[in-house]
Design a protein around this motif. Structure first.
Motif, PDB file in Angstrom:
ATOM      1  N   GLY A  48       0.835  -1.187   0.000  1.00 23.29           N
ATOM      2  CA  GLY A  48       0.000   0.000   0.000  1.00 23.29           C
ATOM      3  C   GLY A  48       0.870   1.236   0.000  1.00 23.29           C
ATOM      4  N   ARG A 123       4.304   3.163  11.487  1.00 23.07           N
ATOM      5  CA  ARG A 123       5.131   3.913  10.533  1.00 23.07           C
ATOM      6  C   ARG A 123       5.825   5.104  11.183  1.00 23.07           C
ATOM      7  NH1 ARG A 123       0.360   6.190   6.579  1.00 23.07           N
ATOM      8  NH2 ARG A 123       2.128   6.749   5.274  1.00 23.07           N
ATOM      9  N   VAL A 265     -10.936   0.466  -0.403  1.00 20.67           N
ATOM     10  CA  VAL A 265      -9.557   0.964  -0.304  1.00 20.67           C
ATOM     11  C   VAL A 265      -8.910   1.056  -1.694  1.00 20.67           C
ATOM     12  CG1 VAL A 265      -8.547  -1.321   0.087  1.00 20.67           C
ATOM     13  CG2 VAL A 265      -7.349   0.712   0.913  1.00 20.67           C
ATOM     14  N   GLY A 268      -9.545   6.006  -4.373  1.00 22.99           N
ATOM     15  CA  GLY A 268      -9.115   7.378  -4.628  1.00 22.99           C
ATOM     16  C   GLY A 268      -7.814   7.411  -5.428  1.00 22.99           C
ATOM     17  N   ASP A 305      -5.551  -2.679  -2.279  1.00 20.25           N
ATOM     18  CA  ASP A 305      -5.413  -1.332  -2.823  1.00 20.25           C
ATOM     19  C   ASP A 305      -5.327  -1.311  -4.340  1.00 20.25           C
ATOM     20  OD1 ASP A 305      -4.802  -0.709  -0.134  1.00 20.25           O
ATOM     21  OD2 ASP A 305      -3.427   0.870  -0.773  1.00 20.25           O
TER      22      ASP A 305
END
Ligand SMILES: Nc1ncnc2c1ncn2[C@@H]1O[C@H](COP(=O)(O)OP(=O)(O)O)[C@@H](O)[C@H]1O
Ligand SMILES: O=C(O)C(=O)C[C@H](O)[C@H](O)COP(=O)(O)O
Length: 348
Positions: A48, A123, A265, A268, A305
C-alpha cells in the motif's frame, strides 16, 4: 493485483518519466475475515501507499513511471522495491535506510456500505519519515512531465513537510504538480494544523484531487475553491455519487458508475491514476473524469489497494458511451477482463 497486462519499460534512471510519484509505501496486512481488528486472526500481505499505488497502476497501463521513496534495509523494504519494480516502475530513486524500518499497516475489511474500517499504522520513525530535501535525489524526483504527491507525506515529519513545500514551490520549468489532498487525521501530530498546511500545499499544485468529505475538513468545497486560485484543475470526488472538475471558469461533472464494491480501499488512488493517464493522453476533461471513475471501479472490485487498470480499448469504449448507457453500466468483480466492452459489463 499481479503485475500483468501491458507494461512499458521503466524509464532509465535519470530519464524523463511521464510521471514521478513520491511518497511512503508500506507493507499492508489485509484481514483474512471481517470483524474488529481485535478479532482478526490472520492477515494477508499486500502493498500500500497512495503514491506508489498511482505509480503501479500507471505503469501497468503502459506509462513511463518512477517512484521515489525511502524504505528500510529490511525484508519488507526488499518486498516493496521488488513488487513495485515488478510493475515496470523505475525504483532507482528509492533510498534504503539502514537505521530505520519500513512502515507497515494493518486494516480491517470495514463496512461495505459506509467503508468504516480500522487502520493500525506502524510507521512512526519509518525510513520514509526521513524523506527530506537532503536525503532524496531531487533531480530524479523532478525528471518527469508530472510529479504526483499527496498530503500524507506532509504529515509524516517536519523534514517531509519541508520537502513537500520545496516540491510544490512554483518555479519555471518544474513538472506539472498533481496533489491528492489525502487528509489522514490520525497521522498529524497536531490535527488542527492539517487544514492550513494541506491548503497551502494545494495552492502550489496544478492539479488537485480532494474528496468532498475531505474538502469539508478543510472548510468546505467552496472554501477550497476560493483558496486555490491557480490550479488548472480541481477535482472534487463525491464517492459513489460522482466527481466534478473545476477548470478555468468551467465545471464538468460526471456521475459515478454503479459498482458492486468488494473493498473501498485504493479507489481514490485509482481515480487519480485514471485521471492522470487520460490527462497524459490529452483527453478532454469529461473523459478524464470518466477514466477516473473506470479505474476506481477496477480498484473497488478487488480486496486490496491495487487492481489492474482496465485495458485501454475497453476503457476508451466505455468512456465514449452516451450518458444513458454510462448510467446503465454496472461493474462487478472481474469486469476489467471483459473482452467485448459494454455488452459484457452492462446489466441486462
Ligand atoms: N460506492 C461507489 N460506487 C461507485 N464508485 C465509487 C464508489 N465509491 C467510490 N467510488 C469511486 O472511487 C472514487 C474515489 O472515491 P472516494 O470515496 O471519493 O475516494 P477516497 O478513496 O479518496 O476516499 C470516486 O470518485 C468514484 O469514482
Ligand atoms: O493511508 C496511507 O498512508 C496510505 O497510503 C495507505 C493506502 O494505500 C492509501 O491510503 C489508499 O488510499 P485510498 O485510495 O484513498 O483508499
Amino acid at each position: 493485483m499481479t503485475p500483468d497486462g501491458p507494461r512499458s519499460a521503466a524509464p532509465a534512471p535519470g530519464d524523463l518519466a511521464d510521471v514521478v510519484a513520491l511518497g511512503e509505501s508500506m507493507v499492508t496486512f489485509l484481514p483474512s475475515r471481517p470483524g474488529r481488528l481485535a478479532d482478526v486472526p490472520s492477515f494477508d500481505r499486500a502493498i500500500g501507499g497512495a503514491e506508489s499505488n498511482v505509480a503501479c497502476m500507471l505503469a501497468a497501463a503502459g506509462h513511463r513511471v518512477r517512484w521515489a521513496g525511502r524504505v528500510g534495509a529490511d525484508g519488507f523494504g526488499d518486498h516493496l522495491v521488488e513488487t513495485i519494480g515488478g510493475y515496470g516502475v523505475d525504483v532507482s530513486a528509492v533510498r534504503r535506510d539502514p537505521a530505520r524500518p519500513t512502515g507497515v499497516y494493518f486494516r480491517t475489511a470495514g463496512d461495505r456500505a459506509t467503508d468504516a474500517h480500522e487502520v493500525a499504522y506502524y510507521r512512526a520513525g519509518s525510513a520514509a519519515s526521513a524523506m527530506s530535501t537532503a536525503t532524496m535525489d531531487l533531480a530524479a524526483v523532478r525528471a518527469g512531465r508530472v510529479l504526483h504527491l499527496s498530503g500524507i507525506t506532509a504529515a509524516l515529519s517536519a523534514d517531509c513537510l519541508e520537502l513537500m513545500r520545496e516540491l510544490t514551490a512554483r518555479r519555471p520549468g518544474r513538472p506539472l504538480v498533481s496533489f491528492d489532498v489525502n487528509h489522514r487525521p490520525g497521522l498529524w501530530r497536531d490535527p488542527a494544523d492539517a487544514p492550513r498546511v494541506l491548503l497551502g500545499l494545494a495552492r502550489g499544485a496544478d492539479l488537485v484531487f480532494v474528496g468532498e468529505d475531505e474538502a469539508w475538513d478543510l472548510g468546505g468545497p467552496e472554501a477550497v475553491r476560493a483558496a486555490l486560485p491557480e490550479p488548472e484543475v480541481l477535482v472534487v470526488k463525491q464517492g459513489g455519487t460522482g466527481a466534478v472538475a473545476f477548470h478555468g471558469r468551467h465545471a464538468t461533472s460526471v456521475p459515478a458508475l454503479r459498482v458492486d464494491v468488494t473493498a473501498a480501499v485504493g479507489a481514490g488512488d485509482a481515480f487519480a491514476a485514471g485521471f492522470l493517464s487520460a490527462t497524459l493522453r490529452g483527453l478532454p476533461v469529461r473523459d478524464r473524469l470518466r477514466h477516473g471513475h473506470l479505474w476506481a471501479a477496477a480498484a473497488l472490485t478487488v480486496p486490496g489497494d491495487l487492481a489492474p487498470p482496465p485495458a485501454r480499448d475497453l476503457a476508451d469504449r466505455l468512456a465514449a458511451l452516451d450518458e444513458e448507457a454510462w448510467g446503465r453500466l454496472r461493474l462487478g468483480p472481474g469486469w476489467t477482463r471483459a473482452e467485448k466492452a459494454d455488452e459484457e459489463v452492462r446489466t441486462p
